[in-house]
Write a protein that holds these residues in place. Sequence first.
Motif, PDB file in Angstrom:
ATOM      1  N   SER A  57      44.707  30.758  59.183  1.00  0.00           N
ATOM      2  CA  SER A  57      44.910  32.061  58.557  1.00  0.00           C
ATOM      3  C   SER A  57      45.388  31.840  57.132  1.00  0.00           C
ATOM      4  N   ILE A  58      44.885  32.646  56.236  1.00  0.00           N
ATOM      5  CA  ILE A  58      45.290  32.588  54.829  1.00  0.00           C
ATOM      6  C   ILE A  58      45.982  33.905  54.506  1.00  0.00           C
ATOM      7  N   VAL A  59      47.119  33.811  53.826  1.00  0.00           N
ATOM      8  CA  VAL A  59      47.856  35.008  53.431  1.00  0.00           C
ATOM      9  C   VAL A  59      48.211  34.884  51.950  1.00  0.00           C
ATOM     10  N   GLY A  60      47.793  35.878  51.177  1.00  0.00           N
ATOM     11  CA  GLY A  60      48.108  35.924  49.759  1.00  0.00           C
ATOM     12  C   GLY A  60      49.293  36.838  49.493  1.00  0.00           C
ATOM     13  N   PHE A  61      50.169  36.360  48.625  1.00  0.00           N
ATOM     14  CA  PHE A  61      51.332  37.147  48.204  1.00  0.00           C
ATOM     15  C   PHE A  61      51.251  37.336  46.692  1.00  0.00           C
ATOM     16  N   PRO A  62      50.734  38.471  46.233  1.00  0.00           N
ATOM     17  CA  PRO A  62      50.676  38.717  44.790  1.00  0.00           C
ATOM     18  C   PRO A  62      52.073  38.648  44.170  1.00  0.00           C
ATOM     19  N   CYS A  63      52.125  38.095  42.961  1.00  0.00           N
ATOM     20  CA  CYS A  63      53.404  37.922  42.266  1.00  0.00           C
ATOM     21  C   CYS A  63      53.178  38.111  40.772  1.00  0.00           C
ATOM     22  N   ASN A  64      54.064  38.853  40.139  1.00  0.00           N
ATOM     23  CA  ASN A  64      53.937  39.150  38.708  1.00  0.00           C
ATOM     24  C   ASN A  64      54.961  38.388  37.875  1.00  0.00           C
ATOM     25  N   GLN A  65      55.567  37.346  38.430  1.00  0.00           N
ATOM     26  CA  GLN A  65      56.640  36.635  37.735  1.00  0.00           C
ATOM     27  C   GLN A  65      56.176  35.636  36.684  1.00  0.00           C
ATOM     28  N   PHE A  66      54.923  35.259  36.704  1.00  0.00           N
ATOM     29  CA  PHE A  66      54.457  34.223  35.791  1.00  0.00           C
ATOM     30  C   PHE A  66      53.508  34.841  34.774  1.00  0.00           C
ATOM     31  N   GLY A  67      54.004  35.065  33.585  1.00  0.00           N
ATOM     32  CA  GLY A  67      53.186  35.627  32.513  1.00  0.00           C
ATOM     33  C   GLY A  67      52.712  37.036  32.791  1.00  0.00           C
ATOM     34  N   GLU A  68      53.384  37.736  33.699  1.00  0.00           N
ATOM     35  CA  GLU A  68      52.996  39.101  34.062  1.00  0.00           C
ATOM     36  C   GLU A  68      51.497  39.203  34.336  1.00  0.00           C
ATOM     37  N   GLN A  69      51.000  38.249  35.132  1.00  0.00           N
ATOM     38  CA  GLN A  69      49.567  38.155  35.386  1.00  0.00           C
ATOM     39  C   GLN A  69      49.126  38.890  36.654  1.00  0.00           C
ATOM     40  N   GLU A  70      50.051  39.646  37.248  1.00  0.00           N
ATOM     41  CA  GLU A  70      49.704  40.491  38.396  1.00  0.00           C
ATOM     42  C   GLU A  70      50.373  41.851  38.241  1.00  0.00           C
ATOM     43  N   PRO A  71      49.965  42.622  37.206  1.00  0.00           N
ATOM     44  CA  PRO A  71      50.639  43.880  36.910  1.00  0.00           C
ATOM     45  C   PRO A  71      50.209  45.057  37.783  1.00  0.00           C
ATOM     46  N   GLY A  72      49.105  44.943  38.487  1.00  0.00           N
ATOM     47  CA  GLY A  72      48.532  46.080  39.193  1.00  0.00           C
ATOM     48  C   GLY A  72      49.302  46.533  40.424  1.00  0.00           C
ATOM     49  N   SER A  73      48.911  47.706  40.895  1.00  0.00           N
ATOM     50  CA  SER A  73      49.456  48.244  42.148  1.00  0.00           C
ATOM     51  C   SER A  73      48.783  47.519  43.313  1.00  0.00           C
ATOM     52  N   ALA A  74      49.298  47.729  44.509  1.00  0.00           N
ATOM     53  CA  ALA A  74      48.711  47.115  45.704  1.00  0.00           C
ATOM     54  C   ALA A  74      47.246  47.514  45.847  1.00  0.00           C
ATOM     55  N   GLU A  75      46.936  48.773  45.596  1.00  0.00           N
ATOM     56  CA  GLU A  75      45.551  49.245  45.688  1.00  0.00           C
ATOM     57  C   GLU A  75      44.664  48.551  44.657  1.00  0.00           C
ATOM     58  N   GLU A  76      45.156  48.437  43.437  1.00  0.00           N
ATOM     59  CA  GLU A  76      44.372  47.786  42.378  1.00  0.00           C
ATOM     60  C   GLU A  76      44.138  46.310  42.696  1.00  0.00           C
ATOM     61  N   ILE A  77      45.153  45.649  43.213  1.00  0.00           N
ATOM     62  CA  ILE A  77      45.022  44.227  43.569  1.00  0.00           C
ATOM     63  C   ILE A  77      43.992  44.054  44.678  1.00  0.00           C
ATOM     64  N   ALA A  78      44.099  44.873  45.720  1.00  0.00           N
ATOM     65  CA  ALA A  78      43.161  44.779  46.850  1.00  0.00           C
ATOM     66  C   ALA A  78      41.724  45.028  46.381  1.00  0.00           C
ATOM     67  N   GLU A  79      41.546  46.044  45.542  1.00  0.00           N
ATOM     68  CA  GLU A  79      40.211  46.354  45.030  1.00  0.00           C
ATOM     69  C   GLU A  79      39.669  45.211  44.180  1.00  0.00           C
ATOM     70  N   PHE A  80      40.509  44.651  43.316  1.00  0.00           N
ATOM     71  CA  PHE A  80      40.107  43.532  42.469  1.00  0.00           C
ATOM     72  C   PHE A  80      39.653  42.347  43.323  1.00  0.00           C
ATOM     73  N   CYS A  81      40.454  41.998  44.322  1.00  0.00           N
ATOM     74  CA  CYS A  81      40.145  40.836  45.171  1.00  0.00           C
ATOM     75  C   CYS A  81      38.851  41.040  45.938  1.00  0.00           C
ATOM     76  N   SER A  82      38.662  42.231  46.446  1.00  0.00           N
ATOM     77  CA  SER A  82      37.466  42.543  47.218  1.00  0.00           C
ATOM     78  C   SER A  82      36.214  42.561  46.342  1.00  0.00           C
ATOM     79  N   LEU A  83      36.276  43.279  45.232  1.00  0.00           N
ATOM     80  CA  LEU A  83      35.106  43.417  44.363  1.00  0.00           C
ATOM     81  C   LEU A  83      34.715  42.122  43.667  1.00  0.00           C
ATOM     82  N   ASN A  84      35.707  41.358  43.197  1.00  0.00           N
ATOM     83  CA  ASN A  84      35.407  40.176  42.391  1.00  0.00           C
ATOM     84  C   ASN A  84      35.243  38.891  43.201  1.00  0.00           C
ATOM     85  N   TYR A  85      35.898  38.814  44.353  1.00  0.00           N
ATOM     86  CA  TYR A  85      35.858  37.561  45.111  1.00  0.00           C
ATOM     87  C   TYR A  85      35.520  37.750  46.587  1.00  0.00           C
ATOM     88  N   GLY A  86      35.232  38.965  47.000  1.00  0.00           N
ATOM     89  CA  GLY A  86      34.868  39.224  48.387  1.00  0.00           C
ATOM     90  C   GLY A  86      35.964  38.888  49.383  1.00  0.00           C
TER      91      GLY A  86
END
Length: 154
Positions: A57-86
């Motif tokens: 099982s793989i579990v991703g934990f989005p984090c915005n602590q490094f260079g503010e490279q994860e600024p989006g909301s949970a919905e935006e992150i999920a959509e980004f991951c699905s659309l861009n990387y399936g």
Amino acid sequence: MTIYNYEVRKANGESTTLEAYKNKALLIVNTASQCGLTPQYAELQQLHERYGDKGLSIVGFPCNQFGEQEPGSAEEIAEFCSLNYGVTFPVLAKIEVNGPGSHPLYRYLTDLTGEEIRWNFTKFLVGADGLEIARFEPQVKPLELTDEIEQLLR
């Protein structure tokens, strides 16, 4: 306390634990959508497809602590991951991995390995017993973990 007792939040905010992953190998990764390493999502998805039905099982934990490279909301992150990387593996709610606000799971993992998280896409490979834990730094690509994964799945 084992790794399975830690409470985590799903992207929808619902509380759960890692108990669902008990008796499976687990790859825990702090992720970010606007990082130079973001293409690692594709390799994580490949591992999910190759080994998901074999006990990984793989579990991703989005984090915005490094260079503010994860600024989006949970919905935006999920959509980004699905659309861009399936991505079909779980990407949970955004957390902190270092400092006073760090998630208890990451405090546990960093205490075990003796150092804080340095950057996005640090990986922890956890054996099915929840005790065997190996750490891999961000520059280690997910597909480079194939041998270690296969060894855990034997």
